[in-house]
Design an enzyme around this catalytic site. Structure first.
Site, PDB file in Angstrom:
ATOM      1  N   ASP A 172      22.784  -3.203 104.998  1.00  0.00           N
ATOM      2  CA  ASP A 172      23.169  -2.175 104.049  1.00  0.00           C
ATOM      3  C   ASP A 172      22.143  -1.082 104.295  1.00  0.00           C
ATOM      4  O   ASP A 172      20.979  -1.231 103.930  1.00  0.00           O
ATOM      5  CB  ASP A 172      23.054  -2.697 102.607  1.00  0.00           C
ATOM      6  CG  ASP A 172      23.487  -1.636 101.615  1.00  0.00           C
ATOM      7  OD1 ASP A 172      23.013  -0.494 101.748  1.00  0.00           O
ATOM      8  OD2 ASP A 172      24.290  -1.926 100.717  1.00  0.00           O
ATOM      9  N   HIS A 173      22.554  -0.012 104.947  1.00  0.00           N
ATOM     10  CA  HIS A 173      21.529   0.923 105.433  1.00  0.00           C
ATOM     11  C   HIS A 173      20.741   1.565 104.291  1.00  0.00           C
ATOM     12  O   HIS A 173      19.664   2.082 104.487  1.00  0.00           O
ATOM     13  CB  HIS A 173      22.122   1.967 106.398  1.00  0.00           C
ATOM     14  CG  HIS A 173      22.851   3.096 105.731  1.00  0.00           C
ATOM     15  ND1 HIS A 173      24.134   3.000 105.280  1.00  0.00           N
ATOM     16  CD2 HIS A 173      22.458   4.349 105.436  1.00  0.00           C
ATOM     17  CE1 HIS A 173      24.498   4.146 104.748  1.00  0.00           C
ATOM     18  NE2 HIS A 173      23.505   4.988 104.825  1.00  0.00           N
ATOM     19  N   HIS A 235      26.204  -0.133  98.505  1.00  0.00           N
ATOM     20  CA  HIS A 235      24.944   0.583  98.322  1.00  0.00           C
ATOM     21  C   HIS A 235      24.496   0.697  96.855  1.00  0.00           C
ATOM     22  O   HIS A 235      23.347   0.465  96.523  1.00  0.00           O
ATOM     23  CB  HIS A 235      25.038   1.995  98.896  1.00  0.00           C
ATOM     24  CG  HIS A 235      25.538   2.030 100.310  1.00  0.00           C
ATOM     25  ND1 HIS A 235      25.116   1.160 101.266  1.00  0.00           N
ATOM     26  CD2 HIS A 235      26.433   2.848 100.930  1.00  0.00           C
ATOM     27  CE1 HIS A 235      25.715   1.436 102.422  1.00  0.00           C
ATOM     28  NE2 HIS A 235      26.530   2.443 102.236  1.00  0.00           N
TER      29      HIS A 235
HETATM   30  C1  BG6 Z   1      28.327   4.875 104.337  1.00  0.00           C
HETATM   31  C2  BG6 Z   1      29.687   5.202 103.824  1.00  0.00           C
HETATM   32  O1  BG6 Z   1      28.079   3.501 104.237  1.00  0.00           O
HETATM   33  O2  BG6 Z   1      27.365   5.588 103.589  1.00  0.00           O
HETATM   34  C3  BG6 Z   1      29.931   6.693 103.906  1.00  0.00           C
HETATM   35  O3  BG6 Z   1      30.669   4.502 104.566  1.00  0.00           O
HETATM   36  C4  BG6 Z   1      28.853   7.447 103.186  1.00  0.00           C
HETATM   37  O4  BG6 Z   1      31.202   7.038 103.383  1.00  0.00           O
HETATM   38  C5  BG6 Z   1      27.493   6.994 103.684  1.00  0.00           C
HETATM   39  O5  BG6 Z   1      29.015   8.817 103.448  1.00  0.00           O
HETATM   40  C6  BG6 Z   1      26.374   7.621 102.888  1.00  0.00           C
HETATM   41  O6  BG6 Z   1      25.189   7.325 103.506  1.00  0.00           O
HETATM   42  P1  BG6 Z   1      23.983   8.339 103.475  1.00  0.00           P
HETATM   43  O7  BG6 Z   1      22.889   7.638 104.211  1.00  0.00           O
HETATM   44  O8  BG6 Z   1      24.465   9.580 104.161  1.00  0.00           O
HETATM   45  O9  BG6 Z   1      23.693   8.551 102.041  1.00  0.00           O
END
Ligand code: BG6
Length: 490
Positions: A172-173, A235
């Site tokens: 989960d980045h 997230h």
């Molecule tokens: C991703 C989603 O996991 O996270 C995207 O699939 C979203 O739709 C993105 O835009 C948001 O990540 P960050 O790091 O740009 O906040």
């Protein structure tokens, strides 16, 4: 750190281009990669090493790479031509890896469509690449992990045929973002917060992710997912667990994840008949973002004209434990909103006595703790102080953590996470029970929404979302906090 061989399935795809190769390059530039690390791109194209290196060179061109580091990095890259659907390709890959004498420690990164996770893992198992006889073998999986509870269970069962839980890294980045890890430090390294961090002092918590972009060519995926699956199930619920969890016994991966699971398990289930009181969805229509005209969701390429997929979702949850009972947690996300902003906003209660009623201070503003993940990477405390002058007036002052607003070196969440995979540290990856409990939280809402297919609220692009979402707020004095700057502000 041990040498290893990093195999990327989907080597020519978007994730490899935008995230993985740049992150690996930056780790190399920071001297954080083991000397014997090799990156093997697995892809369908009829490419050799030289052609893939040229491609990666082009991908990295706008990152102003250092020539020496770049040359060293490109040397690490190899290409293996194969088709995911071709069983023989996996035997071939196994032979290729053995004959090349790369490190026997293997990382398989699934930068591919989730529909292929199961079969790739099966084929890796079938040719013995999931065995850990000569070295370790790890599988890295991107979200979405399943489509709902049932599909997540079945995907997990498929993966577990060939890989043990200890070999699986579910990314989960968000957990790689600096401020997220800071939530733990801020909470558990500062004694003064702990007595306040509960239902006695906190009025409610908001967790918001808004972005000004639309679906950006990903409609094929997004239309089957929607905001609830795309952001909230993953997230934002992860963020909630970090804000709400009890201090873990220690910082090892299992202790940390045990505490996160306890939070998820304590979330009050949303009964199907109460879905409308707890969840709200909407879809953007055309509007203006930063002055530029943008189309509505239904006008985006590849979106079916009758789609009722939500691009905005808001949720009200309660955590039924001693610390949080009856404190609302509001989770909210939307695409094509006015600005990019990801933030945890914690609103404190009003003081019990209205001491300043007879003065010029008409309405005291409450204290807030704001943890901004992006665009600012900042922790801010808002307090009330007396304005200068003869009269008794109050104003909000902001105590910012010292790095607020200071531009930082562009570190990406992926760098931290890739290093952890190489290191075998699971702390920032999801254990299966976390995923499963997160699905249990959202599943009743998904079920109801999937049957209500003839209407969805809308909001103009470039706004903070639909007005109607306010109905989730418990009381009139609660407002959506949109930005770091002002309560209810721009
Ligand atoms: C991703 C989603 O996991 O996270 C995207 O699939 C979203 O739709 C993105 O835009 C948001 O990540 P960050 O790091 O740009 O906040």
């Amino acid at each position: 750190m041990e040498d290893c061989t990093f195999v990327i399935f989907g080597a020519t795809g978007n994730l490899a281009k935008i995230k993985l190769l740049p992150a690996l390059y930056r780790l190399d530039a920071a001297d954080r990669l083991p000397a014997g690390l090799r990156v093997v791109g697995f892809g369908r194209r009829d490419w050799d090493d030289a052609r893939w290196r040229q491609q990666v060179h082009e991908w990295l061109a706008d990152k102003q790479p250092d020539a020496t580091v770049l040359a060293r990095f490109l040397e690490r890259l190899h290409f293996y031509q194969g088709d995911l659907g071709d069983e023989a390709a996996y035997g071939g890959l196994s032979t290729f890896l053995a004959e090349a004498h790369y490190s026997p420690n293997l990382i398989f990164y699934m930068a591919i469509s989730p529909a292929d996770f199961g079969r790739v893992s099966r084929q890796l198992g079938a040719v013995g690449l999931s065995d850990e006889d000569g070295g370790w073998s790890r599988l890295v999986i991107e979200k979405p992990f399943g489509y709902d509870l049932e599909s997540a269970e079945s995907l997990n069962a498929r993966l577990n045929r060939d890989f043990q839980e200890s070999q699986i890294f579910r990314i989960d980045h968000y957990l790689g973002k600096g401020t997220i890890q800071n939530v733990l430090v801020f909470r558990f390294a500062n004694l003064m917060l702990e007595p306040l961090w509960n239902r006695n002092y906190i009025d409610h918590v908001q967790i918001t992710h808004s972005e000004s972009l639309g679906t950006e060519g990903r409609a094929g995926y997004y239309d089957t997912s929607g905001a609830l699956r795309d952001m909230i199930q993953s997230h934002l619920l992860q963020l909630l667990t970090l804000v709400a969890m009890e201090p873990p016994a220690n910082l090892d991966a299992e202790s940390l994840r045990d505490e996160k699971v306890k939070v998820l398990r304590s979330i009050r289930p949303i009964h199907q008949s109460a879905v409308n009181a707890h969840a709200f969805r909407a879809q953007y229509v055309g509007g203006r973002v930063d002055g530029a005209k943008v189309p509505g969701y239904l006008e985006e390429p590849d979106v079916p004209p009758t789609s009722v997929t939500e691009t905005y979702a808001a949720f009200k949850l309660y955590i039924d434990n001693w610390r949080w009972r009856n404190v609302p947690f509001y989770l909210r996300t939307g695409k094509r909103m006015r600005k990019n902003n990801s933030m945890v906003s914690i609103r404190f209660k009003h003081p019990p006595q209205q001491l300043f009623r007879e003065t010029h201070i008409e309405r005291l503003k409450p204290n807030w703790i704001l943890m901004n993940l992006q665009p600012h990477d900042c922790i801010r405390l808002e307090m009330q102080v007396k304005q200068q002058g003869l009269e008794m007036r109050a104003e909000t002052t902001r105590l910012d953590a010292s790095y607020c607003g200071i531009a930082q070196a562009q570190l990406d969440a992926y760098e931290a996470l890739l290093l952890d995979v190489i290191d075998g540290d699971h702390s920032l990856f999801l254990r299966y029970d976390e995923v499963s409990w997160a699905w249990r939280v959202v599943d009743p809402v998904l079920k109801v929404w999937s049957t209500e297919r003839d209407f969805i609220h809308t909001y103009p692009s470039g706004t903070w979302g639909p007005k109607e979402a306010e109905r989730l707020l418990e009381r009139q004095d609660q407002r959506w906090r949109n930005t770091l700057e002002e309560e209810g502000g721009e």
